[in-house]
Design an enzyme around this catalytic site. Structure first.
Site, PDB file in Angstrom:
ATOM      1  CB  THR A   5      39.356  77.590 -36.619  1.00  0.00           C
ATOM      2  OG1 THR A   5      39.799  78.528 -35.657  1.00  0.00           O
ATOM      3  CG2 THR A   5      40.345  76.475 -36.719  1.00  0.00           C
ATOM      4  N   GLY A 161      41.688  86.447 -42.163  1.00  0.00           N
ATOM      5  CA  GLY A 161      40.264  86.694 -41.957  1.00  0.00           C
ATOM      6  C   GLY A 161      39.614  87.483 -43.079  1.00  0.00           C
ATOM      7  CB  CYS A 164      39.949  82.117 -44.921  1.00  0.00           C
ATOM      8  SG  CYS A 164      39.218  80.510 -44.541  1.00  0.00           S
ATOM      9  CB  THR A 167      39.376  82.782 -41.086  1.00  0.00           C
ATOM     10  OG1 THR A 167      39.832  81.447 -41.290  1.00  0.00           O
ATOM     11  CG2 THR A 167      40.271  83.469 -40.071  1.00  0.00           C
TER      12      THR A 167
END
EC number: 3.4.25.2
Length: 180
Positions: A5, A161, A164, A167
């Site tokens: 996350t 996002g 990663c 993510t």
């Protein structure tokens, strides 16, 4: 570092914002892309988000929310009491989760070891596997772009996002605005 996350919190001039992506990963597999890892507490006056084990995070949310209620919404007192409880409880010391909590006055990172950390700038904090990407983007955007607080958080999480693998870009935000 927790894989799964990214949570970003920003305390701006007019608003406090927390945002998180929606990805839940198990090892190298994406289990879910639309999870909500942020919450409003204290009738929307406090925002919180977690990274780490979901079951552990829900336990921490419940504990923190109870402390927030017993401190009559005083985020600083609740964060300190949370740290004290965490250190006393052998079970809590084994939980694998981190939280960001903020209101219009404070922003805190509550670590997996029971530490309470207020960011040096008092404005921006991030946790999770994409946290450093989101934090870097947010600092740059805060310094060089003229974005609304919520747009800054969304843009920073979008960048995280895209970089990663733990993510995604399914971003959810909550906002606290100054009372007028």
């Amino acid at each position: 570092m927790f894989h799964a996350t990214t949570i970003l919190a920003y305390k701006g001039k007019n608003k406090s914002v927390i945002g998180g992506d929606g990805q839940v990963s198990f090892g190298n597999t994406v289990l879910k892309g639309n999870a909500i890892k942020i919450r409003k507490l204290n009738n929307g006056k406090v925002l919180a988000g977690f990274a780490g084990s979901t079951a552990d995070a829900f336990n921490l949310f419940d504990m923190f929310e109870n402390l927030l209620q017993s401190s009559k919404g005083d985020l600083l007192k609740a964060a300190i009491d949370f740290s004290k409880e965490w250190r006393k409880d052998k079970y809590l010391r084994k939980l694998e989760a981190m939280m960001l909590v903020l209101d219009r006055n404070h922003i805190f990172l509550l670590s997996g070891t029971g530490d309470v950390v207020e960011p040096e700038d008092g404005q921006i904090a991030a946790i999770g596997s994409g946290g450093n990407y989101a934090l870097s983007a947010a600092r740059a955007l805060a310094k060089h772009a003229n974005l609304d607080e919520e747009e800054l958080v969304k843009s920073s999480l979008q960048i995280a996002g895209e970089i990663c693998i733990y993510t995604n870009t399914n971003i959810k935000t909550y906002v606290i605005e100054d009372e007028k």
